[in-house]
Write a protein that holds these residues in place. Sequence first.
Motif, short mmCIF file in Angstrom:
data_model
loop_
_atom_site.label_atom_id
_atom_site.label_comp_id
_atom_site.label_asym_id
_atom_site.label_seq_id
_atom_site.Cartn_x
_atom_site.Cartn_y
_atom_site.Cartn_z
N SER A 105 0.82 -1.21 0.00
CA SER A 105 0.00 0.00 0.00
C SER A 105 0.86 1.26 0.00
O SER A 105 0.65 2.19 0.77
CB SER A 105 -0.97 -0.02 1.19
OG SER A 105 -1.69 -1.24 1.18
N GLU A 106 1.80 1.25 -0.95
CA GLU A 106 2.72 2.37 -1.13
C GLU A 106 2.13 3.41 -2.08
O GLU A 106 2.37 4.60 -1.91
CB GLU A 106 4.04 1.79 -1.70
CG GLU A 106 5.08 2.82 -2.15
CD GLU A 106 6.34 2.15 -2.67
OE1 GLU A 106 6.35 0.90 -2.81
OE2 GLU A 106 7.33 2.86 -2.96
N ASN A 107 1.33 2.93 -3.04
CA ASN A 107 0.96 3.77 -4.17
C ASN A 107 -0.47 3.44 -4.59
O ASN A 107 -0.91 2.29 -4.47
CB ASN A 107 1.98 3.46 -5.29
CG ASN A 107 1.62 3.98 -6.64
OD1 ASN A 107 0.69 3.47 -7.27
ND2 ASN A 107 2.35 4.98 -7.10
N TRP A 135 -1.52 3.95 1.97
CA TRP A 135 -2.92 4.00 1.56
C TRP A 135 -3.72 2.91 2.27
O TRP A 135 -4.02 1.87 1.71
CB TRP A 135 -3.01 3.89 0.02
CG TRP A 135 -2.28 5.01 -0.63
CD1 TRP A 135 -1.03 4.98 -1.17
CD2 TRP A 135 -2.73 6.36 -0.73
NE1 TRP A 135 -0.67 6.22 -1.62
CE2 TRP A 135 -1.69 7.09 -1.37
CE3 TRP A 135 -3.90 7.03 -0.35
CZ2 TRP A 135 -1.80 8.46 -1.62
CZ3 TRP A 135 -4.01 8.40 -0.63
CH2 TRP A 135 -2.96 9.09 -1.25
N LEU A 136 -4.03 3.20 3.53
CA LEU A 136 -4.76 2.24 4.36
C LEU A 136 -6.14 2.80 4.69
O LEU A 136 -6.26 3.97 5.03
CB LEU A 136 -4.04 2.02 5.70
CG LEU A 136 -2.57 1.59 5.66
CD1 LEU A 136 -2.00 1.61 7.08
CD2 LEU A 136 -2.42 0.21 5.03
N ASN A 162 9.00 8.00 -0.36
CA ASN A 162 7.58 8.34 -0.57
C ASN A 162 7.42 9.71 -1.22
O ASN A 162 6.53 9.93 -2.03
CB ASN A 162 6.81 8.30 0.74
CG ASN A 162 6.76 6.93 1.38
OD1 ASN A 162 6.46 6.79 2.56
ND2 ASN A 162 7.07 5.88 0.63
N LEU A 163 8.30 10.64 -0.85
CA LEU A 163 8.23 11.97 -1.44
C LEU A 163 8.73 11.95 -2.88
O LEU A 163 8.11 12.52 -3.77
CB LEU A 163 9.07 12.95 -0.61
CG LEU A 163 8.43 13.41 0.70
CD1 LEU A 163 9.46 14.04 1.62
CD2 LEU A 163 7.31 14.40 0.40
N LYS A 164 9.85 11.28 -3.12
CA LYS A 164 10.46 11.34 -4.46
C LYS A 164 9.65 10.57 -5.49
O LYS A 164 9.53 11.00 -6.65
CB LYS A 164 11.90 10.84 -4.42
CG LYS A 164 12.61 11.01 -5.74
CD LYS A 164 14.10 11.18 -5.55
CE LYS A 164 14.81 11.20 -6.89
NZ LYS A 164 14.79 9.85 -7.51
#
Length: 441
Positions: A220-222, A258-259, A281-283
Motif C-alpha cells: 500500500s505504497e501507491n 494507503w490504508l 515516498n516523497l520522491k
Amino acid sequence: MTKLLIRDACILTMNSADEVIRGDVLIDGRTIAAVGPKLSASADVVIDANGKALLPGFVQTHVHLCQTLFRGQADDLALIDWLRRKIWPLEAAHDEETVYCSALLGIGELLRSGTTTILDMETVRHAGSAFRAIEESGIRAQAGKAMMDLGDGVPPALLEKTERSLQESVDLLNRWHGAASGRIEYAFCPRFVVSCSEELLVGVRDLAARYRVNVHTHASENRDEIALVEAERGMRNVVYLDRIGLARPNLILAHSIWLDDEEKRIIRDRGVKVTHCPGSNLKLASGIARVPELLGDGVAVGIGADGAACNNNLDMFQEMRLTAFLQKVRRGPTAMDAKTVLRMATIGGAKVLGMESRIGSIEPGKLADLQLLDLEDYHVYPSYGADPYSRVVYAATRGDVDTVIVDGRIVVRDKTVLSVDRRKVLSESDRAIRSLLSRIG
Ligand code: GUN
Ligand code: FE
C-alpha cells in the motif's frame, strides 16, 4: 575478549526511562557491560568522547542494497513505471559481481552515516553475493531474496516458478540464518502482492512460521498498486494479506500509506509491523503515511531509506528530519517531536525486527551497536541548554558520525569506514554499473 571504554560522552541511552547520562560505556567483547557516570574499569582501548554524543546505531527497517548501483538511473517516475521501465530491467541484468558491489557501496554509505542494522530486500537472483558483503562488512542485517512469480512487465530473468522461489529462499536461509555469530538473519521477502501468487504467499507464511523468521514485503505504497491488487484479488491489499493469514506479528510492511480504517485495524490487532520511508515516498510521489496515528494505535513503526534508486541516499539523518517535518506540515508542529523520531530510528526499529531485547538502546547486556557523533561544529552549536534529541535529529548530519561500533567491533573510526575499501568500491561500482548497463543495451 577486547574491552573497550568510551569515556565522558553525552549518552542518549534510548532506554525505557529515556535516560540521558553524561558518562562512560564499557564494552566487553560483543556486549555492553556497564553504563554510568564514572566507570572505574580498565580497558584495552579507550575512546575519549568529550564533546561527543553516544547513541545506539540506527536501525533501518527497509533498504535494498541491490539497488545502490542504480543511484541516478531511475529518477522522476511514479512507482509502477519506475519498476517496469527501470528497476526490474536493471535488477534482471545483475550478476554475482554487480550485486556484491552494489551491496558494499550501500553498506559503506550506511555505516558511514551511523546505521548499524538493516532489513534488506535483495533482488530475485544472486542474493548470496549481498549476504557475503554483509558478512564481510560487519553490518547487522536481516535480509532475504526478493520473491516474484507473477505480474505484467516482469523481465523473464526475474520471473520465478513458485516452488523454485520457495526452495531458493529456504536454501539461502539454511546457509545464512544465524551466520556471523548471529549477526545475520534471514527474512522471507515476497516483493509485493502484485508480484506474488497466492500459492507463493501462503508458502511463505508457512515457512516463516516453521523457521520462526520475519516476512518483509511492500504494501500500500501507491494508489495504482492498491488498484491493481483490488482488481486482481477482489479486496484491499492489507485485507487480502489478512485473509490469507499473513497478517501476523512477524510481518513487516514497507510504506503502508494507503490504508483504510479496516486495514489500520488489521495492522493493529494482528501486531503487524510497519516501516516508514519518507524520502522514497516523497520522491516517488507516493503519499504521506499516517505515522502518528499508527504509533497512537500502538503499532511498531521503524524508518528506512528504501533504496538509492528512489531516495537517492541511505542516510538516516535525512529520513529522521523528513519523518518529523512531513507530519508537522500535515498535522501541526507538535505532531512529531525529535525524541519520538529518534526512538523510531533506534529502539522502535529494533521492535519492528523483533530484536528489541538485543539492540536499539544503550543498556548493560545488549549488543554493542553504537555511534559516536562529533558535535563540535558550527551547525550544532550552541550546546548550552540545547535539547540533545533536538541537536541530533534537527541539526546534526551524517558528516558528524565519528565512530561506529557493531557487535563490539569498531567499523568506523575518525569518520572513515574501516571494514570497506572506499577507493576500491567506488571505482568498482562505476565498472559494475557500466557492464550492467551494457547488458541491457
Ligand atoms: N514495490 C515493489 N518493489 C518495490 C521496490 O523495489 N521499491 C519500492 N519502493 N517499492 C516497491
Ligand atoms: Fe522498497
